[in-house]
Each structure stands twice: as C-alpha cells, then as structure tokens.
Enzyme design. Structure first.
Site, PDB file in Angstrom:
ATOM      1  N   ALA A  70     -24.364 -45.403  22.768  1.00 51.94           N
ATOM      2  CA  ALA A  70     -24.819 -46.287  21.695  1.00 51.94           C
ATOM      3  C   ALA A  70     -25.989 -47.106  22.229  1.00 51.94           C
ATOM      4  O   ALA A  70     -26.124 -47.299  23.437  1.00 51.94           O
ATOM      5  CB  ALA A  70     -23.686 -47.204  21.264  1.00 51.94           C
ATOM      6  N   GLY A 115     -21.135 -43.460  23.734  1.00 56.18           N
ATOM      7  CA  GLY A 115     -21.167 -42.887  22.385  1.00 56.18           C
ATOM      8  C   GLY A 115     -21.636 -41.444  22.362  1.00 56.18           C
ATOM      9  O   GLY A 115     -21.267 -40.682  21.466  1.00 56.18           O
ATOM     10  N   GLU A 118     -18.635 -39.511  23.101  1.00 57.52           N
ATOM     11  CA  GLU A 118     -17.753 -39.612  21.924  1.00 57.52           C
ATOM     12  C   GLU A 118     -18.238 -38.692  20.803  1.00 57.52           C
ATOM     13  O   GLU A 118     -17.433 -38.101  20.078  1.00 57.52           O
ATOM     14  CB  GLU A 118     -17.704 -41.074  21.453  1.00 57.52           C
ATOM     15  CG  GLU A 118     -16.974 -41.968  22.447  1.00 57.52           C
ATOM     16  CD  GLU A 118     -17.138 -43.451  22.157  1.00 57.52           C
ATOM     17  OE1 GLU A 118     -18.288 -43.931  22.097  1.00 57.52           O
ATOM     18  OE2 GLU A 118     -16.130 -44.132  21.981  1.00 57.52           O
ATOM     19  N   GLU A 138     -18.307 -47.857  29.236  1.00 57.52           N
ATOM     20  CA  GLU A 138     -18.244 -49.099  28.457  1.00 57.52           C
ATOM     21  C   GLU A 138     -17.728 -50.284  29.277  1.00 57.52           C
ATOM     22  O   GLU A 138     -18.231 -51.402  29.142  1.00 57.52           O
ATOM     23  CB  GLU A 138     -17.362 -48.909  27.211  1.00 57.52           C
ATOM     24  CG  GLU A 138     -18.024 -48.106  26.098  1.00 57.52           C
ATOM     25  CD  GLU A 138     -17.905 -46.602  26.262  1.00 57.52           C
ATOM     26  OE1 GLU A 138     -17.424 -46.146  27.331  1.00 57.52           O
ATOM     27  OE2 GLU A 138     -18.284 -45.885  25.324  1.00 57.52           O
TER      28      GLU A 138
END
Ligand code: CO8
Length: 264
Positions: A70, A115, A118, A138
């Site tokens: 992200a 992300g 993911e 993270e």
C-alpha cells in the site's frame, strides 16, 4: 476503453491481462490504483457475462515489481477512521477479484510486499519469478496488514508459517515462498509470462462452469465446518449434472476422445 491510468486491461484469446502501471513507485497501491483496479474488475465481470469473452485472468505488475505494498506516503497521516475505510476499500476490491467466476493467476516478480502480497493472495494461483521477495512488513511500520493478509495468509500457508511472517515482518525469497506453499511454481523471470500463459491455456481447455464451481466450493468451504462444507460440495456437484459440461466430459471419456468444452 475506460479511462484508467494505473491499471491496464488487455483481452486476447479469452485471456484478460491486468497490469498494474505505477512503475516508478513499484506499483504501490494508492487509492487511485485501487479505484482503477476495481473499475477494471467491473469491466471483466461485464465482458464475462455479456459476451463470455473472458475465461482466465492474469494479474501482473509493470516495471521491476509486482507491487511493493500500500502507498506508505499516502497512509502516513491518516486518522483511524480514514485508515479503516482505506483498509475496507482494498479488502473489497481484493474480494471482488477473488470472487470472479474465472480463475485468476498472479504472475509475481520483483517485490510482493504488504498489500502487494495481499493482492497476490487474492488470486487463485500464484507463480513467481526467481528472486522475488515476499513479505508482510507491516509490523515494521507500526501497523498490521489491512488488505486481508492476516486472514488469507494463514488460510494459504497455515497458521505457523503465517505468524512467523506476520510477526517478524521478514521477507522471504521465491524458493522459500514455494516451500511453504505461498506460490506453486517458480521460474526464471524471462519465462514468467510464458508460464502464466501455459496455465491459462490449460484452463481454457476446461469447462468454465466446472472451474467456477471449484472456486466456489474451495472459498465458501473455507468458511464452513467440514460437515457443512461437504454438504455444500455435494450440492455443487449435483448442480454440475444439470449442465452441458458434465455430459460432454463424461461422454468424451466413455467414447475415448478429448472433451470439447467449446468456447462460444
Ligand atoms: N509506498 C509508497 N511508495 C513506495 C512504496 C510503498 N509501499 N514502495 C516503494 N515506493 C516508492 C519509493 O518511495 C520510491 O519512490 P521515489 O523514487 O519517488 O523515492 C520508488 O517507489 C522506488 O522505491 P525505492 O527507491 O525504495 O526502491 P529500492 O529498490 O531501493 O527498494 C523496496 C525497494 C525494498 C521494495 C522498498 O521500496 C520498500 O521497502 N518499499 C516499501 C515496502 C513496504 O513496506 N511495503 C508494505 C507497505 S504497508 C502495506 O502494504 C499495508 C497494506 C494494508 C494497508 C491498509 C490500509 C490502511
């Protein structure tokens, strides 16, 4: 067709290729990129339903990474409610990808971090180029995964492997990702696209209804007790006998010929 800057969609021979196109930022998942991805998924759904035009979806990243996570710069100053909403946006887009009736294949190279990993995990099949780095870093940023990592990773690699990766934040290479079952094939970088197309070609030989049924049985079943999952599987199995694919598949076997799950 659509005005999407950060996600490209090409369709050829019933194979849709989605390409993340934010190379300079290693395809970091910004709000705009997620919106473009969502829009592209909508177009895929439409073209599947209306023209039966798409049977397999490939997902890839332009440049030197699949996706490095992200967008950290964009997240840095978010308030708690906005961060939660951003997590929900990513989760909804990734779930939409997972719920496509057509099989999806992530072609992962360079980096699949946070992300990015993911996103790969929301695909049905993951193959990787040698040297690709995977990880959920993270915790090193003071947060936890927000786009499904804490939920999909244990389902894919088991709780022990998942907790090791999630708690340490350490990256692993493609060979280790293969060893723990995060990816099912590792190839040299220059063979990644060919390897993806080889799997896609195999899937195109098969019946789309059966493939969609397998996806539903696996993903719905993962939410159920074993007994309820078995009941669900039996119901879906029965449904196969109401369609053409079962008749063609089994007749072809008895007649010792290759089944024709014709593409309309
Ligand atoms: N976000 C924003 N920009 C990024 C990101 C990212 N995740 N990753 C790379 N970039 C940018 C860099 O800032 C750089 O931009 P610029 O050239 O403008 O300075 C450009 O991409 C190239 O990156 P590097 O210069 O760092 O390239 P290197 O080859 O030196 O390093 C790495 C590559 C190791 C991948 C490095 O870029 C890196 O560590 N990136 C961050 C990886 C990471 O921590 N990802 C996890 C992010 S957190 C997350 O994904 C949580 C998901 C859930 C969110 C929930 C919503 C609230």
């Amino acid at each position: 067709m659509a005005n999407r800057e950060l996600v490209d969609l090409q369709v050829e021979n019933h194979i849709a290729t989605l390409t993340l196109k934010r190379e300079k930022q290693l395809n970091a998942l910004s709000q705009q990129l997620l919106t473009d991805l969502n829009d592209a998924l909508g177009e895929i759904e439409q073209r599947m339903e209306q023209q039966d035009e798409i049977r397999v979806v490939l997902l890839t990243g332009a440049g030197r990474a699949f996706a490095a996570g992200a967008d950290i710069a964009q997240m840095k100053d978010l308030s708690a409610p906005v961060a939660e909403a951003f997590a929900r946006l990513g989760q909804q887009v990734f779930s939409r990808l997972e719920q496509l009736a057509a099989p999806t294949i992530a072609l992962v190279h360079g980096y699949a971090l946070g992300g990015g990993m993911e996103l790969a995990m929301a695909c049905d099949i993951r193959i990787a180029a040698e040297g690709t780095k995977f990880g959920q870093p993270e915790v090193t940023l003071g947060v936890i995964p927000g786009f499904g990592g804490s939920q999909r990773l244990p389902r894919i690699v088991g709780q022990g492997n998942a907790l090791h990766l999630l708690l340490t934040g350490d990256s692993i290479d493609a060979a280790e990702a293969y060893r723990i079952g995060l990816v099912t094939q590792v190839v040299p970088l220059d063979e990644l696209t060919t390897a993806g197309h080889k799997i896609a070609a195999r899937l195109l030989e098969l019946g789309p209804t059966a493939l969609a049924g397998v996806k539903r049985a696996v993903y719905e079943g993962a939410e159920l007790s074993l007994e309820a999952g078995l009941v669900y599987e039996a119901a879906r199995f029965g449904m196969c006998f109401a369609g053409d694919e079962q008749r063609e598949g089994m007749t072809a076997f008895v007649e010792r010929r290759k089944p024709q799950f014709a593409i309309s």
